[in-house]
Design an enzyme around this catalytic site. Structure first.
Site, PDB file in Angstrom:
ATOM      1  N   HIS A   1       4.315   5.378  -2.385  1.00 26.97           N
ATOM      2  CA  HIS A   1       4.450   6.662  -1.681  1.00 26.97           C
ATOM      3  C   HIS A   1       5.858   6.868  -1.086  1.00 26.97           C
ATOM      4  O   HIS A   1       6.464   7.920  -1.267  1.00 26.97           O
ATOM      5  CB  HIS A   1       3.427   6.761  -0.547  1.00 26.97           C
TER       6      HIS A   1
ATOM      7  N   ASP B   1       0.822  -1.207   0.000  1.00 26.19           N
ATOM      8  CA  ASP B   1       0.000   0.000   0.000  1.00 26.19           C
ATOM      9  C   ASP B   1       0.866   1.271   0.000  1.00 26.19           C
ATOM     10  O   ASP B   1       0.474   2.290  -0.569  1.00 26.19           O
ATOM     11  CB  ASP B   1      -0.889  -0.030   1.256  1.00 26.19           C
TER      12      ASP B   1
HETATM   13  C1  BG6 Z   1      -3.259   5.753   0.476  1.00 28.94           C
HETATM   14  C2  BG6 Z   1      -3.269   4.444   1.196  1.00 28.94           C
HETATM   15  O1  BG6 Z   1      -2.673   5.600  -0.794  1.00 28.94           O
HETATM   16  O2  BG6 Z   1      -2.517   6.694   1.240  1.00 28.94           O
HETATM   17  C3  BG6 Z   1      -3.887   4.603   2.578  1.00 28.94           C
HETATM   18  O3  BG6 Z   1      -4.021   3.496   0.448  1.00 28.94           O
HETATM   19  C4  BG6 Z   1      -3.165   5.695   3.348  1.00 28.94           C
HETATM   20  O4  BG6 Z   1      -3.857   3.386   3.294  1.00 28.94           O
HETATM   21  C5  BG6 Z   1      -3.069   6.960   2.524  1.00 28.94           C
HETATM   22  O5  BG6 Z   1      -3.911   5.948   4.524  1.00 28.94           O
HETATM   23  C6  BG6 Z   1      -2.198   7.975   3.206  1.00 28.94           C
HETATM   24  O6  BG6 Z   1      -2.287   9.185   2.511  1.00 28.94           O
HETATM   25  P1  BG6 Z   1      -2.274  10.574   3.243  1.00 28.94           P
HETATM   26  O7  BG6 Z   1      -2.294  11.579   2.160  1.00 28.94           O
HETATM   27  O8  BG6 Z   1      -3.496  10.605   4.119  1.00 28.94           O
HETATM   28  O9  BG6 Z   1      -1.027  10.591   4.060  1.00 28.94           O
END
Ligand code: BG6
Length: 538
Positions: free
Chosen positions: A289, A284
């Site tokens: 990310h 995920d």
């Molecule tokens: C998403 C994930 O891509 O990013 C989630 O699937 C996660 O599990 C989220 O909570 C986090 O993103 P942000 O912008 O809230 O830090």
């Protein structure tokens, strides 16, 4: 991340002159765009998954914000496709209600105070709901008819749907001729595909998905989203590095001891048990990310700010990541603790689930600049604090000048780039403490966005949508980068000799599993505590 100044006359008169949107939607009733920004070209945005969470929570707030800023063309249309018969007014009303809720919710990324009715009406006038199954020929035939009048022949297809629909939708679009460019009256007209994550579940599936998509569309038509790149604070990593003379000279192995990249959340799986059971924290967050953050920190300076120049430099980093082994990675799963129930007690989660809700990794980038510098990555749900940040720790000074004074150890210099929820930077350094005796004290100097800039209405998707309309691919992921990222983690997802990664328990609301501490302790390092006082002040 467009940098093009507004050199053309805007066809957007100031908001004050705009007629009420309730009356009619003319191409000239949008608010004026801010100086230095041009409105996006006219287009039809087709959202597959019109009834989904992403549309409500992120796309609509972002479109609304773009409308408020006058960055959308008056001739724009938004067609929402979803299974289930319903009328356009009902869809509009639903979206409006959610928007009002998010606007009022201080914890949401979209808190606009009071919604601007005129801006909402402007968006609402352009919304049209179309019922259709994502895998039926009829849907695409119907869509084709509607798109015959798309302004300028320009269409963006946004796949805000579960990943199982990516392939069939692209195939149907391709076979229906909807991805063919140049359909406008003047022979121009773009066709673009926006694809959400998860883009594959491992190297093989990502390759297969890329090959499938690229058999119907050209790479330049494909916009693979990683929403972290839509965050101002993430884009600012390049600004901090390349718009200041101070940092870049020390931004290398000779001066940097290690880098910690953290994306810690306090929330659990929030009703996404089904998705999470198949995905887990590692897939995920890590090869997407967290690698994107790593790429921004580690990339070489590009020759220009062109999409390809930037993406080439980032691609080099993903390519240079030394493939992770199971030894470099720790998985954890939250158990009942101060912050609530354990993961296995969450809805749609198997009672004996071994899905990880936490992942930590030790990563090396094998190139001239970074050889030997560990990048420690961690992410997890139900941790002690919500904190997305990058901490760059410098090496100790070369000479212990203060060795004969009461100063025993110096704290290291650490530059922290705060992505969320704090937005800004902090720098830990040493000064002399007041008084007659030479003593050194560690202090922290901080910069907060809110102290310098007016609050920004950024849910993270504005820039991405706007850039896609402009055809700027800088913030989107290229096929090769997606594949090299999955390649770097393939041995963790499919350990040699079979078996699965062990998953260690941690209490909900804690700092994560003890084994993650041990991963760093091996190198004589420690995680920066999540629960510390962020300002570090007395
Ligand atoms: C998403 C994930 O891509 O990013 C989630 O699937 C996660 O599990 C989220 O909570 C986090 O993103 P942000 O912008 O809230 O830090």
């Amino acid at each position: 991340m467009s940098t093009t100044p507004n050199t053309q006359a805007s066809d957007h008169p100031p908001a004050a002159q705009a007629p009420s949107c309730k009356v009619s939607a003319s191409p000239h009733d949008a608010p004026a765009s801010p100086p230095g920004k041009r409105p996006a070209p006219p287009c039809t945005l087709v959202i597959f998954g019109a009834g989904g969470d992403l549309t409500k929570r992120l796309l609509m707030p972002a479109l609304y914000n773009l409308a408020v800023d006058g960055l959308l063309d008056g001739a724009m249309k938004i067609i929402g496709v979803n299974h289930g018969e319903r009328e356009t007014p009902e869809w509009r009303e639903d979206l409006h209600t959610s928007l009002q809720q998010f606007a009022a919710d201080k914890a949401s990324t979209f808190h606009a105070g009071k919604l601007d009715d005129q801006a909402w009406d402007w968006v609402a006038q352009r919304l049209e709901y179309m019922a259709g199954e994502f895998e039926s020929d009829d849907t695409f035939a119907k869509l084709k008819q509607k798109l015959a009048q798309s302004p300028g022949g320009n269409v963006i297809f946004y796949l805000a749907v579960g990943s199982r629909f990516f392939k069939p939708i692209v195939e149907h679009l391709g076979k229906a001729g909807l991805l063919k460019e140049g359909e406008g009256n003047d022979g121009a007209g773009f066709r673009r595909l926006v694809i959400e994550k998860p883009f594959g579940t491992d190297l093989a599936s990502a390759r297969d998905l890329n090959a499938h998509i690229l058999s119907y569309a050209k790479e330049e038509q494909v916009y693979r989203i990683d929403h972290f790149l839509g965050k101002d604070t993430v884009q600012s990593i390049l600004a901090v590095r390349f718009a200041n003379a101070l940092f870049e000279p020390v931004w290398r192995r000779e001066y940097i001891d290690s880098v910690q990249i953290t994306a810690a959340e306090t929330i659990g799986v929030e009703g996404r048990g089904k998705f999470y059971e198949q995905t887990g924290a590692f897939r995920d967050m890590v090869p997407n990310h967290l690698f994107q953050l790593l790429g921004m920190v580690a990339m070489e300076p590009p020759n220009s700010f062109d999409a390809e120049a930037v993406r080439d430099k980032k691609a080099e980093i993903f390519d240079a990541i030394q493939p992770l082994t199971p030894d470099d990675v720790v998985f954890g799963q939250y158990e009942k603790g101060p912050a609530g129930v354990g993961y296995r007690e969450e809805p749609d989660v198997a009672p004996g689930s071994t899905t990880e809700t936490y992942a930590a990794a030790r990563v090396f980038v094998e190139n001239w600049r970074w050889a030997g510098v560990p990048f420690y990555l961690r992410t997890g749900k139900r941790l002690a604090a919500r904190r997305t940040e990058i901490s760059v720790q410098l090496k100790p000074v070369p000479f212990r000048l203060f060795r004969d004074t009461p100063v025993d150890a110096l704290t290291p210099n650490v530059l922290t780039l705060r992505i969320d929820p704090a937005h800004g930077t902090s720098f830990d350094f040493n000064v002399k403490t007041p008084g007659p005796v030479m003593q050194i004290g560690a202090v922290q100097s901080s910069f907060n966005y809110a102290d310098f800039f007016a609050a920004s209405a950024n849910v993270g998707y504005e820039t991405l949508l706007y850039d896609c309309m402009l055809g700027d691919e800088t913030l989107f992921q290229r096929a090769d980068s997606i594949e090299t990222s999955w390649c770097a983690v393939d041995d963790v997802l499919h350990p040699k000799g079979g078996g699965a990664m062990p998953v260690h328990g941690y209490a909900a609301g804690s700092e994560g599993p003890a084994q993650a501490d041990a991963l760093l302790a091996r190198d004589g390092q420690a995680w920066r505590p999540l629960s510390r006082n962020p300002a570090g002040k007395k």
